[in-house]
Write a protein that holds these residues in place. Structure first.
Motif, short mmCIF file in Angstrom:
data_model
loop_
_atom_site.label_atom_id
_atom_site.label_comp_id
_atom_site.label_asym_id
_atom_site.label_seq_id
_atom_site.Cartn_x
_atom_site.Cartn_y
_atom_site.Cartn_z
N GLY A 251 47.78 -17.15 30.74
CA GLY A 251 47.12 -17.34 29.46
C GLY A 251 47.53 -16.34 28.39
O GLY A 251 46.85 -16.19 27.38
N ILE A 252 48.64 -15.66 28.62
CA ILE A 252 49.13 -14.71 27.63
C ILE A 252 50.17 -15.39 26.74
O ILE A 252 51.14 -15.98 27.24
N GLU A 253 49.95 -15.34 25.44
CA GLU A 253 50.87 -16.00 24.52
C GLU A 253 52.13 -15.17 24.34
O GLU A 253 52.07 -13.96 24.15
N TYR B 15 58.45 -11.20 24.08
CA TYR B 15 57.37 -10.53 23.35
C TYR B 15 56.04 -11.18 23.69
O TYR B 15 55.98 -12.39 23.96
N ILE B 16 54.98 -10.39 23.61
CA ILE B 16 53.64 -10.96 23.64
C ILE B 16 53.04 -10.82 22.24
O ILE B 16 53.39 -9.90 21.49
N LEU B 17 52.18 -11.76 21.89
CA LEU B 17 51.65 -11.79 20.53
C LEU B 17 50.46 -10.85 20.37
O LEU B 17 50.23 -10.31 19.29
N ASP B 18 49.69 -10.67 21.43
CA ASP B 18 48.46 -9.90 21.35
C ASP B 18 48.66 -8.54 22.03
O ASP B 18 48.79 -8.46 23.25
N ALA B 19 48.66 -7.50 21.23
CA ALA B 19 48.90 -6.16 21.77
C ALA B 19 47.84 -5.77 22.81
O ALA B 19 48.10 -4.95 23.69
N ALA B 20 46.67 -6.35 22.71
CA ALA B 20 45.61 -6.03 23.66
C ALA B 20 45.96 -6.49 25.08
O ALA B 20 45.38 -6.03 26.05
N GLU B 21 46.91 -7.39 25.19
CA GLU B 21 47.30 -7.92 26.50
C GLU B 21 48.44 -7.11 27.13
O GLU B 21 48.91 -7.45 28.20
N GLU B 22 48.88 -6.06 26.44
CA GLU B 22 50.09 -5.38 26.89
C GLU B 22 49.98 -4.85 28.32
O GLU B 22 50.87 -5.05 29.15
N ASP B 23 48.88 -4.16 28.60
CA ASP B 23 48.74 -3.56 29.94
C ASP B 23 48.78 -4.64 31.02
O ASP B 23 49.43 -4.49 32.05
N ARG B 24 48.07 -5.73 30.76
CA ARG B 24 48.02 -6.80 31.76
C ARG B 24 49.40 -7.43 31.92
O ARG B 24 49.84 -7.73 33.03
N ALA B 25 50.08 -7.62 30.81
CA ALA B 25 51.41 -8.23 30.86
C ALA B 25 52.37 -7.35 31.67
O ALA B 25 53.13 -7.84 32.50
N ARG C 70 55.58 -6.21 36.57
CA ARG C 70 56.13 -5.08 37.32
C ARG C 70 56.91 -5.52 38.57
O ARG C 70 58.06 -5.11 38.74
N PRO C 71 56.33 -6.34 39.43
CA PRO C 71 57.11 -6.76 40.62
C PRO C 71 58.35 -7.53 40.22
O PRO C 71 59.39 -7.45 40.89
#
Ligand SMILES: [Zn+2]
Length: 103
Positions: free
Chosen positions: A24-26, A51-61, A66-67
């Motif tokens: 669900g990450i744009e 790129y992701i659009l929402d900076a708030a999702e960065e950690d989750r992305a 990572r793997p």
């Protein structure tokens, strides 16, 4: 917009994008069609980037990717010393001439 992944292998960038989209990450890919202009602009400018659009999702992305990144880094593509073919990282032997991967 936050860049979370880049690779010269567009299919890997596409896989990373699918992974994030499934969560669900744009996302969007910059330089998706870079291969058509390679040689005309500096190489670093045309590396496909995710790129992701929402900076708030960065950690989750980054956690999700990572793997993915570790797997890509663990087995880099290699060039056969015998016939100079490019061989995908996981393969231990040249697909073209059978040469074993150099140590
Ligand atoms: Zn070879």
């Amino acid at each position: 917009m936050i860049k979370v992944y880049e690779s010269f292998n567009i299919s890997q960038v596409g896989q990373a994008q699918s992974l994030l989209n499934a969560e669900g990450i744009e996302t969007f890919i910059r330089n998706e069609f870079a291969s058509s202009v390679m040689g005309e602009v500096p190489f670093v400018e045309v590396c496909p980037q995710l790129y992701i659009l929402d900076a708030a999702e960065e950690d989750r992305a980054r956690e999700l990717l990572r793997p993915f990144e570790q797997r890509a880094a663990a087995v880099p593509d290699w060039h056969c010393p015998a016939c100079n073919s490019e061989v995908d990282g996981p393969f231990g032997q040249c697909w073209n001439c059978g040469q074993l991967r150099p140590a």
